[in-house]
Design an enzyme around this catalytic site. Structure first.
Site, PDB file in Angstrom:
ATOM      1  N   CYS A 119     -37.765  52.507  42.061  1.00  0.00           N
ATOM      2  CA  CYS A 119     -37.352  51.103  42.134  1.00  0.00           C
ATOM      3  C   CYS A 119     -38.117  50.377  43.233  1.00  0.00           C
ATOM      4  O   CYS A 119     -38.610  49.259  43.042  1.00  0.00           O
ATOM      5  CB  CYS A 119     -35.847  51.013  42.378  1.00  0.00           C
ATOM      6  SG  CYS A 119     -35.208  49.320  42.425  1.00  0.00           S
ATOM      7  N   CYS A 216     -27.505  53.193  41.988  1.00  0.00           N
ATOM      8  CA  CYS A 216     -26.782  51.963  41.642  1.00  0.00           C
ATOM      9  C   CYS A 216     -26.282  51.926  40.204  1.00  0.00           C
ATOM     10  O   CYS A 216     -25.243  51.338  39.917  1.00  0.00           O
ATOM     11  CB  CYS A 216     -27.657  50.745  41.932  1.00  0.00           C
ATOM     12  SG  CYS A 216     -29.153  50.616  40.928  1.00  0.00           S
TER      13      CYS A 216
END
Length: 380
Positions: A119, A216
């Site tokens: 990410c 997440c």
């Protein structure tokens, strides 16, 4: 009073803060909120940006996750109270293609991926950083606990002052070009308590917000459930075998297991404890063995991002320290380059549970500097 053109401001530019535009990547948590508030108070031209990374109504999102709906709201509130503009960018498709899909495919291939690194590498420090440049920012700041220092060959990456909060393992793939543009204002702090004290000083609504935990988009740390949702039918049953191929039991899907796992194997009654030593997704087999079978001294590494001053291949060997898990301290090792982005890493003392898909991060054994790192793979 005008800033002397030879004097650098706190972000390293020879101009007043008001003439220095900084895009702050705001996740909605206390760390990035403090960065934005601090820079705004210092008089910088702050622009807050928050990424929407997935459908917040989907089962993948979890309460308290980074970049979830509540976090976007919290980031917006901080921007409103501190008086700087804030934008939300929809990166849902990019995040799924660059991070989530690879996460699922890596697990199906028997690896143990680290999506937070991807990410940073493929979304935050690539697309978001490009957006910051489009906004004519002088730099982009984040709430990561790591330090950027100017060295004789350019910007260097260094571990955070607080070893408990240090995030260097997750940022090894930051390139030199990205590092020149990035700033990490929290890296010098000695503890998270200092960050929360700053949040209270700025009267931020997120001052007491808990830290986000785990990945997440993985609710409650249940990786297998996410894989099954993303890849229906992925959890096919198979055999649990010992290192000689003898069948000891059955499993409900390779995706439920990781290298080094001992509990939950369902093969009790044996004289000695057994651990997962290898995953064979092609044969749908989980291979188990004694603890000593987990020991590894030679690690194949590829996709190397090298941050040393000399080119990677100028030496036959690099004597460094390496981390093969985020929770483990750096250990002495020798890197032997096999090409510009590939190497063999020899650990001076064996490590247990080294898994393909994890990162191998290179550290200077004599300082806080990070020399980059690469991805552990199965080898040829």
């Amino acid at each position: 009073m005008a800033l002397d053109r030879t004097e650098l401001n706190s972000l390293g530019f020879a101009k007043p803060p008001a003439q220095t535009r900084v895009v702050v990547a705001m996740s909605g948590g206390v760390d990035s909120s403090v960065v934005a508030a601090q820079l705004a108070e210092e008089g910088y031209d702050v622009v807050g940006v928050t990424l929407q990374l997935y459908d917040h109504g989907a089962a993948l999102a979890k309460k308290g996750a980074c970049c979830a709906g509540r976090d976007i709201h919290d980031a917006r509130r901080v921007a409103e109270e501190m008086g700087f503009p804030h934008y939300v960018l929809d990166y849902e498709n990019t995040f799924r293609e660059a991070v989530i899909d690879e996460f699922a495919d890596a697990y199906l291939a028997g690896a143990t991926p680290v999506p937070c690194i991807r990410c940073n590498e493929r979304v935050k420090f690539k697309d978001l950083l490009a957006t910051a440049r489009d906004l004519e920012a002088d730099c982009m700041a984040t709430g990561h606990y790591i330090q950027r220092r100017n060295g004789p060959s350019g910007a260097e990456l260094h571990s955070a002052a607080d070893p408990v909060r240090d995030q260097s393992y997750f940022l090894f793939s930051t390139t030199r070009d990205q590092l020149e543009f990035l700033r990490f204002p929290l890296g010098h702090l000695q503890s998270k308590a200092e960050t929360r004290a700053l949040a209270a000083r700025y009267n931020l609504p997120v001052a007491d917000k808990p830290d986000s935990q785990d990945i997440c988009f993985v609710p409650n740390g249940n990786y297998a459930a996410v894989i099954e949702k993303l890849r229906p039918g992925a959890a096919e049953p198979g055999e649990i075998v010992d290192m000689d191929g003898r069948v000891l039991g059955s499993h409900r899907g390779v995706i439920h297991y990781t290298i080094g796992q001992r509990r939950g194997l369902g093969i009790g009654g044996l004289a000695d404890p057994l651990y997962v030593v290898r995953l064979d997704p092609d044969l749908r087999r989980v291979v188990v063995g004694p603890k000593e079978a987990l020991s590894t001294r030679t690690i194949p590494v590829r996709e190397i991002n090298w941050l040393g001053d000399e080119p990677f291949e100028t030496r036959a060997e690099w004597h460094v320290a390496v981390k093969v898990r985020s929770t483990r301290p750096p250990r002495s090792a020798i890197i032997r380059p096999l090409g510009p982005t590939e190497a063999e890493v020899e650990l001076i003392a064996p490590e247990e549970g080294v898994s393909p898909g994890q990162a191998c991060v290179f550290y200077d054994p004599d300082s806080s500097r990070i020399f980059g790192g690469g991805w552990i793979w199965k080898g040829r």
